[in-house]
Design a protein around this motif. Structure first.
Motif, PDB file in Angstrom:
ATOM      1  N   LYS A   7     -13.175 -39.408  51.362  1.00  0.00           N
ATOM      2  CA  LYS A   7     -12.359 -39.464  50.146  1.00  0.00           C
ATOM      3  C   LYS A   7     -12.339 -38.143  49.401  1.00  0.00           C
ATOM      4  CE  LYS A   7     -13.276 -43.032  47.390  1.00  0.00           C
ATOM      5  NZ  LYS A   7     -14.111 -44.085  46.724  1.00  0.00           N
ATOM      6  N   PRO A  64     -30.240 -39.058  50.703  1.00  0.00           N
ATOM      7  CA  PRO A  64     -29.427 -39.633  51.781  1.00  0.00           C
ATOM      8  C   PRO A  64     -27.956 -39.272  51.595  1.00  0.00           C
ATOM      9  CG  PRO A  64     -30.025 -41.317  50.183  1.00  0.00           C
ATOM     10  CD  PRO A  64     -30.744 -40.068  49.769  1.00  0.00           C
ATOM     11  N   HIS A  65     -27.181 -39.351  52.680  1.00  0.00           N
ATOM     12  CA  HIS A  65     -25.730 -39.275  52.541  1.00  0.00           C
ATOM     13  C   HIS A  65     -25.304 -40.407  51.620  1.00  0.00           C
ATOM     14  CE1 HIS A  65     -26.196 -36.898  56.200  1.00  0.00           C
ATOM     15  NE2 HIS A  65     -24.990 -36.423  55.988  1.00  0.00           N
ATOM     16  N   ALA A  66     -24.217 -40.184  50.863  1.00  0.00           N
ATOM     17  CA  ALA A  66     -23.743 -41.208  49.927  1.00  0.00           C
ATOM     18  C   ALA A  66     -24.896 -41.609  49.005  1.00  0.00           C
ATOM     19  CB  ALA A  66     -23.188 -42.410  50.698  1.00  0.00           C
ATOM     20  N   HIS A  67     -25.458 -40.620  48.310  1.00  0.00           N
ATOM     21  CA  HIS A  67     -26.743 -40.821  47.635  1.00  0.00           C
ATOM     22  C   HIS A  67     -26.653 -41.494  46.281  1.00  0.00           C
ATOM     23  CE1 HIS A  67     -25.763 -37.609  44.939  1.00  0.00           C
ATOM     24  NE2 HIS A  67     -26.965 -37.587  44.409  1.00  0.00           N
ATOM     25  N   HIS A 104     -16.926 -33.704  39.969  1.00  0.00           N
ATOM     26  CA  HIS A 104     -18.371 -33.973  40.033  1.00  0.00           C
ATOM     27  C   HIS A 104     -19.095 -33.593  38.746  1.00  0.00           C
ATOM     28  CE1 HIS A 104     -18.535 -34.823  44.346  1.00  0.00           C
ATOM     29  NE2 HIS A 104     -17.801 -33.760  44.585  1.00  0.00           N
ATOM     30  N   VAL A 149     -28.761 -34.315  45.404  1.00  0.00           N
ATOM     31  CA  VAL A 149     -28.081 -34.618  46.672  1.00  0.00           C
ATOM     32  C   VAL A 149     -28.759 -33.917  47.866  1.00  0.00           C
ATOM     33  CG1 VAL A 149     -26.311 -32.797  46.570  1.00  0.00           C
ATOM     34  CG2 VAL A 149     -25.822 -34.947  47.749  1.00  0.00           C
ATOM     35  N   VAL A 196     -23.216 -21.939  46.635  1.00  0.00           N
ATOM     36  CA  VAL A 196     -23.039 -23.301  46.103  1.00  0.00           C
ATOM     37  C   VAL A 196     -24.161 -24.219  46.599  1.00  0.00           C
ATOM     38  CG1 VAL A 196     -21.573 -25.366  46.236  1.00  0.00           C
ATOM     39  CG2 VAL A 196     -20.550 -23.145  45.720  1.00  0.00           C
ATOM     40  N   LEU A 211     -23.957 -35.207  41.476  1.00  0.00           N
ATOM     41  CA  LEU A 211     -24.569 -34.487  42.596  1.00  0.00           C
ATOM     42  C   LEU A 211     -26.039 -34.125  42.376  1.00  0.00           C
ATOM     43  CD1 LEU A 211     -21.645 -32.208  43.844  1.00  0.00           C
ATOM     44  CD2 LEU A 211     -22.440 -34.385  44.786  1.00  0.00           C
TER      45      LEU A 211
HETATM   46  C1  HEC Z   1     -10.691 -33.807  44.197  1.00  0.00           C
HETATM   47  C2  HEC Z   1     -12.018 -34.233  43.861  1.00  0.00           C
HETATM   48  C3  HEC Z   1     -13.201 -33.467  44.493  1.00  0.00           C
HETATM   49  C4  HEC Z   1     -13.413 -32.102  44.516  1.00  0.00           C
HETATM   50  C5  HEC Z   1     -12.510 -30.991  43.999  1.00  0.00           C
HETATM   51  C6  HEC Z   1     -14.724 -31.919  45.130  1.00  0.00           C
HETATM   52  N1  HEC Z   1     -15.262 -33.133  45.476  1.00  0.00           N
HETATM   53 FE1  HEC Z   1     -17.097 -33.443  46.353  1.00  0.00          FE
HETATM   54  N2  HEC Z   1     -16.679 -35.425  46.526  1.00  0.00           N
HETATM   55  C7  HEC Z   1     -15.549 -36.055  46.058  1.00  0.00           C
HETATM   56  C8  HEC Z   1     -15.544 -37.447  46.482  1.00  0.00           C
HETATM   57  C9  HEC Z   1     -14.470 -38.497  46.196  1.00  0.00           C
HETATM   58  C10 HEC Z   1     -16.752 -37.621  47.242  1.00  0.00           C
HETATM   59  C11 HEC Z   1     -17.195 -38.877  48.005  1.00  0.00           C
HETATM   60  C12 HEC Z   1     -16.650 -38.677  49.423  1.00  0.00           C
HETATM   61  C13 HEC Z   1     -16.625 -39.913  50.307  1.00  0.00           C
HETATM   62  O1  HEC Z   1     -17.049 -40.998  49.885  1.00  0.00           O
HETATM   63  O2  HEC Z   1     -16.135 -39.759  51.438  1.00  0.00           O
HETATM   64  C14 HEC Z   1     -17.441 -36.338  47.248  1.00  0.00           C
HETATM   65  C15 HEC Z   1     -18.688 -36.104  47.848  1.00  0.00           C
HETATM   66  C16 HEC Z   1     -19.411 -34.916  47.750  1.00  0.00           C
HETATM   67  C17 HEC Z   1     -20.747 -34.703  48.251  1.00  0.00           C
HETATM   68  C18 HEC Z   1     -21.621 -35.758  48.947  1.00  0.00           C
HETATM   69  C19 HEC Z   1     -22.310 -36.580  47.887  1.00  0.00           C
HETATM   70  C20 HEC Z   1     -23.218 -37.665  48.416  1.00  0.00           C
HETATM   71  O3  HEC Z   1     -23.748 -38.397  47.555  1.00  0.00           O
HETATM   72  O4  HEC Z   1     -23.398 -37.825  49.621  1.00  0.00           O
HETATM   73  C21 HEC Z   1     -21.094 -33.411  47.954  1.00  0.00           C
HETATM   74  C22 HEC Z   1     -22.400 -32.716  48.272  1.00  0.00           C
HETATM   75  C23 HEC Z   1     -19.948 -32.811  47.290  1.00  0.00           C
HETATM   76  N3  HEC Z   1     -18.944 -33.749  47.185  1.00  0.00           N
HETATM   77  C24 HEC Z   1     -19.905 -31.493  46.835  1.00  0.00           C
HETATM   78  C25 HEC Z   1     -18.761 -30.875  46.328  1.00  0.00           C
HETATM   79  C26 HEC Z   1     -18.673 -29.468  45.989  1.00  0.00           C
HETATM   80  C27 HEC Z   1     -19.843 -28.482  46.039  1.00  0.00           C
HETATM   81  C28 HEC Z   1     -17.375 -29.223  45.604  1.00  0.00           C
HETATM   82  C29 HEC Z   1     -16.725 -27.896  45.240  1.00  0.00           C
HETATM   83  C30 HEC Z   1     -16.895 -26.827  46.203  1.00  0.00           C
HETATM   84  C31 HEC Z   1     -16.663 -30.490  45.667  1.00  0.00           C
HETATM   85  N4  HEC Z   1     -17.527 -31.461  46.119  1.00  0.00           N
HETATM   86  C32 HEC Z   1     -15.313 -30.656  45.311  1.00  0.00           C
HETATM   87  C33 HEC Z   1     -14.528 -35.470  45.288  1.00  0.00           C
HETATM   88  C34 HEC Z   1     -14.364 -34.103  45.118  1.00  0.00           C
END
Ligand code: HEC
Ligand code: HEC
Length: 323
Positions: free
Chosen positions: A148, A108-111, A87, A104, A163, A101
């Protein structure tokens, strides 16, 4: 080789090195988290133990934690935990494996426009609240099965709150933090089954045990459901769909009926809990729904109606275990 190309060469080596380093870090995190992970607890299933014994563990409410959270520690955690591998956090930052992010919290979800989100996350309605981020970051795969985001989750309450507090600063006008007093006191939280609806309503399973399908049938006339719905096997659609077999059936269960996107996007079967929320206030359960009906505020009346709907099947769903 001119100096431009040498620079590109160095850059390529650096990028490769960083990528290798990060994938190593993420790999380690995923594996460690995996070992730490407790057996999955489905928090939406009531877990109250019998006769006043302490309830099974629930996710700690976020509001009191946020009151003591530290956004600077949260920013450091996004590095330590490896969020930064996937991110970016600055305004206008690019997507990587995950979306940018900025903004966020309260968005919205999936913003992020243009990011290819999973269907699991796209199906989530409404804004990202602090509570939802709490659940999501505790265990993404439980909050949005099929997501994902391959990240085990942050099990430590303090870290998770830090966080979320940090994410909340990433906006021109950060959302107000929730008031810590809005959260139920720990005693009340432990006493109420996790599936209970908020605002002190009795849980649906308790009321269903004494609900009366005959009264429910009368209520569908009194309340005007029959103006829009039929209830018999094979009954036609009117303004609303036929309701035979709806309990335990999928959301938007009638073949050929033109449901709203709001209702079609709901996953899984109609559970008693969901019908209880839906019939309380359709527009709150599925914002954008086509069912222009204010809802049944009275929990007893609502459960009588659900008991009646349940009877509309050759094999009525079992009643939920009484809590
Ligand atoms: C391995 C890669 C990866 C890591 C590590 C990761 N993320 Fe994500 N994150 C994603 C992906 C891919 C999505 C989109 C998920 C989906 O479409 O289902 C996402 C979605 C999100 C969202 C929702 C965004 C939205 O627009 O709705 C948030 C909030 C988020 N992550 C926060 C975090 C935080 C905080 C951490 C660490 C504690 C983290 N992520 C660690 C890959 C990762
Ligand atoms: C003004 C017409 C109207 C009234 C009154 C009405 N409904 Fe509906 N109902 C609808 C419509 C339209 C839909 C489809 C909603 C959508 O697609 O968002 C619906 C959907 C439903 C569903 C979900 C069906 C499915 O297949 O997923 C249930 C359950 C339901 N109504 C029960 C009731 C009950 C019980 C009452 C009375 C307390 C009631 N409705 C009153 C029009 C109405």
């Amino acid at each position: 080789m001119d100096s431009m190309e040498v620079n590109k060469g160095i850059a390529a080596v650096l990028v490769a090195g960083i990528t290798f380093f990060l994938s190593g870090t993420v790999g380690t995190i995923l594996i460690q988290e995996h070992h730490l992970a407790k057996p999955a607890i489905k928090i939406d299933i009531p877990q109250t133990a019998p006769s006043g014994a302490p309830a099974a563990p629930q996710l700690t409410p976020i509001a009191p934690l946020l009151a003591k959270a530290d956004p600077a520690a949260g920013e450091a955690d996004t590095k330590k935990l490896g969020c930064v591998a996937c991110h970016t956090f600055t305004e206008g930052g690019k997507a990587g494996i995950g979306p940018n992010l900025y903004g966020v919290v309260g968005g919205p979800h999936a913003h992020m426009q243009g990011f290819e989100y999973s269907a699991a996350l796209k199906a989530k309605k409404g804004p990202w609240t602090f509570d939802e981020l709490n659940e999501w970051l505790h265990q993404p795969s439980a909050y949005a099965p099929g997501t994902k985001m391959t990240f085990a989750g942050i099990k430590n309450d303090k870290e998770r709150a830090d966080v979320i507090d940090y994410l909340h600063t990433l906006a021109a006008k950060p959302e107000a933090l929730p008031s810590p007093t809005e959260a139920p006191p720990p005693a009340a939280a432990a006493a109420a089954p996790a599936g209970a609806s908020p605002a002190g309503e009795p849980p649906v399973e308790t009321l269903l045990a004494s609900a009366d399908p005959k009264l429910g049938e009368a209520d569908t006339k009194k309340l005007g459901c029959i103006a829009c719905h039929t209830f018999t096997d094979g009954g036609k659609a009117g303004i609303g769909p036929n309701l035979y077999g709806v309990v335990g059936g999928p959301h938007a269960h009638m073949k050929g009926f033109e449901y709203s996107a709001a209702l079609k996007s709901k996953q899984g079967p109609w559970t008693y809990d969901e019908l209880y929320q839906w019939l309380k206030k359709p527009s709150a359960y599925a914002p954008g729904t086509k069912m222009t009906f204010v809802g049944i505020p009275d929990p007893k009346e609502r459960t009588d109606v659900i008991a009646y709907l349940r009877s509309l099947s050759p094999n009525p769903e079992p009643l939920p275990a009484k809590k």
